[in-house]
Design a protein around this motif. Structure first.
Motif, mmCIF file in Angstrom:
data_model
loop_
_atom_site.group_PDB
_atom_site.id
_atom_site.type_symbol
_atom_site.label_atom_id
_atom_site.label_comp_id
_atom_site.label_asym_id
_atom_site.label_seq_id
_atom_site.Cartn_x
_atom_site.Cartn_y
_atom_site.Cartn_z
ATOM 1 N N LEU A 39 27.305 28.997 41.045
ATOM 2 C CA LEU A 39 27.580 30.096 41.962
ATOM 3 C C LEU A 39 27.538 31.382 41.152
ATOM 4 N N LEU A 40 26.680 32.276 41.523
ATOM 5 C CA LEU A 40 26.580 33.564 40.854
ATOM 6 C C LEU A 40 26.913 34.657 41.846
ATOM 7 N N GLY A 41 27.621 35.660 41.388
ATOM 8 C CA GLY A 41 27.933 36.785 42.261
ATOM 9 C C GLY A 41 28.849 37.765 41.572
ATOM 10 N N LEU A 42 28.917 38.925 42.133
ATOM 11 C CA LEU A 42 29.772 39.971 41.606
ATOM 12 C C LEU A 42 31.238 39.596 41.759
ATOM 13 N N ASN A 43 32.103 40.291 41.035
ATOM 14 C CA ASN A 43 33.540 40.110 41.200
ATOM 15 C C ASN A 43 33.888 40.337 42.663
ATOM 16 N N GLY A 44 34.686 39.436 43.214
ATOM 17 C CA GLY A 44 35.101 39.576 44.603
ATOM 18 C C GLY A 44 34.095 39.048 45.606
ATOM 19 N N ALA A 45 33.028 38.394 45.136
ATOM 20 C CA ALA A 45 31.993 37.894 46.044
ATOM 21 C C ALA A 45 32.430 36.654 46.823
ATOM 22 N N THR A 48 35.327 31.884 43.861
ATOM 23 C CA THR A 48 36.549 31.094 43.687
ATOM 24 C C THR A 48 37.107 30.663 45.037
ATOM 25 N N THR A 49 37.039 31.526 46.021
ATOM 26 C CA THR A 49 37.523 31.187 47.360
ATOM 27 C C THR A 49 36.720 30.017 47.922
ATOM 28 N N LEU A 50 35.408 30.033 47.739
ATOM 29 C CA LEU A 50 34.562 28.931 48.206
ATOM 30 C C LEU A 50 34.957 27.626 47.519
ATOM 31 N N ILE A 51 35.129 27.654 46.209
ATOM 32 C CA ILE A 51 35.517 26.452 45.472
ATOM 33 C C ILE A 51 36.873 25.940 45.964
ATOM 34 N N ARG A 52 37.818 26.842 46.166
ATOM 35 C CA ARG A 52 39.146 26.431 46.642
ATOM 36 C C ARG A 52 39.069 25.784 48.023
ATOM 37 N N LEU A 54 36.414 24.124 49.144
ATOM 38 C CA LEU A 54 35.771 22.826 48.925
ATOM 39 C C LEU A 54 36.745 21.793 48.369
ATOM 40 N N LEU A 55 37.753 22.253 47.643
ATOM 41 C CA LEU A 55 38.740 21.348 47.062
ATOM 42 C C LEU A 55 39.934 21.111 47.977
ATOM 43 N N GLY A 56 39.952 21.746 49.143
ATOM 44 C CA GLY A 56 41.063 21.573 50.072
ATOM 45 C C GLY A 56 42.314 22.322 49.646
ATOM 46 N N MET A 57 42.169 23.277 48.743
ATOM 47 C CA MET A 57 43.320 24.060 48.284
ATOM 48 C C MET A 57 43.708 25.120 49.310
ATOM 49 N N ILE A 58 42.719 25.638 50.026
ATOM 50 C CA ILE A 58 42.961 26.604 51.102
ATOM 51 C C ILE A 58 42.105 26.220 52.299
ATOM 52 N N ALA A 59 42.559 26.598 53.468
ATOM 53 C CA ALA A 59 41.841 26.266 54.698
ATOM 54 C C ALA A 59 40.838 27.365 55.034
ATOM 55 N N PRO A 60 39.655 26.991 55.471
ATOM 56 C CA PRO A 60 38.702 28.000 55.925
ATOM 57 C C PRO A 60 39.143 28.585 57.264
ATOM 58 N N SER A 144 40.532 39.920 43.469
ATOM 59 C CA SER A 144 39.703 38.783 43.089
ATOM 60 C C SER A 144 39.989 38.465 41.624
ATOM 61 N N MET A 145 39.827 37.200 41.234
ATOM 62 C CA MET A 145 40.035 36.837 39.840
ATOM 63 C C MET A 145 39.126 37.629 38.916
ATOM 64 N N GLY A 146 37.939 37.990 39.381
ATOM 65 C CA GLY A 146 37.016 38.759 38.562
ATOM 66 C C GLY A 146 37.504 40.166 38.281
ATOM 67 N N ASN A 147 38.443 40.652 39.052
ATOM 68 C CA ASN A 147 38.983 41.994 38.822
ATOM 69 C C ASN A 147 40.146 41.990 37.850
#
Length: 148
Positions: A39-45, A48-52, A54-60, A144-147
């Motif tokens: 996954l490539l993208g700018l900070n805040g893209a 990490t939210t997408l990965i979370r 996919l792992l069931g850590m947060i609900a879409p 975002s974690m990137g910030n």
């Protein structure tokens, strides 16, 4: 290089909204076994939210995801989902900032801890040089974690 096997990860219309921030918008993808993806993208893209999600850590907010054939549901700990987690490796970063302080307050604290002369000038310089002006008054936990 196509495969007729079921995808390892299948995502359709995955979206995550935090009040007024659209973190992930309508993501759709199908990833096959034996291939490498990034996954490539700018900070805040939203990486990490997408990965979370996919792992069931947060609900879409909307959409669906399957990992290793299992429907991902935040907060559900079925035997099948636990098995999926056991077969999945992940590492989500932890920020090196005080979450309840603003960006500027975190920088001021660091300047004080390092006993810098004229900490205000150093903080202003860092905020300007790193293009943090839009974030200076925001609490670290909202970034975002990137910030961080």
């Amino acid at each position: 290089m196509g495969s007729s096997a079921a995808p390892v990860i299948a995502v359709a219309g995955l979206t995550k909204r935090y009040t007024d921030v659209l973190a992930v918008h309508n993501v759709g993808l199908s990833l096959q076994a034996g291939q490498i993806y990034t996954l490539l993208g700018l900070n805040g893209a939203g990486k990490t939210t997408l990965i979370r999600m996919l792992l069931g850590m947060i609900a879409p907010t909307a959409g669906s995801a399957r990992v290793l054939g299992t429907v991902v549901s935040a907060g559900q700990h079925s035997a099948r989902q636990r098995l999926t987690w056991a077969r999945t490796g992940y590492l989500v970063e932890a920020p090196a900032a005080y979450p309840e302080l603003t960006v500027a307050e975190n920088l001021h604290l660091c300047a004080r801890l390092r006993q810098l002369k004229h900490p205000g000038r150093h903080v202003e310089d860092i905020i300007e040089r790193l293009a943090l002006t839009p974030y200076a008054g925001r609490r670290a936990r909202t970034l975002s974690m990137g910030n961080l």
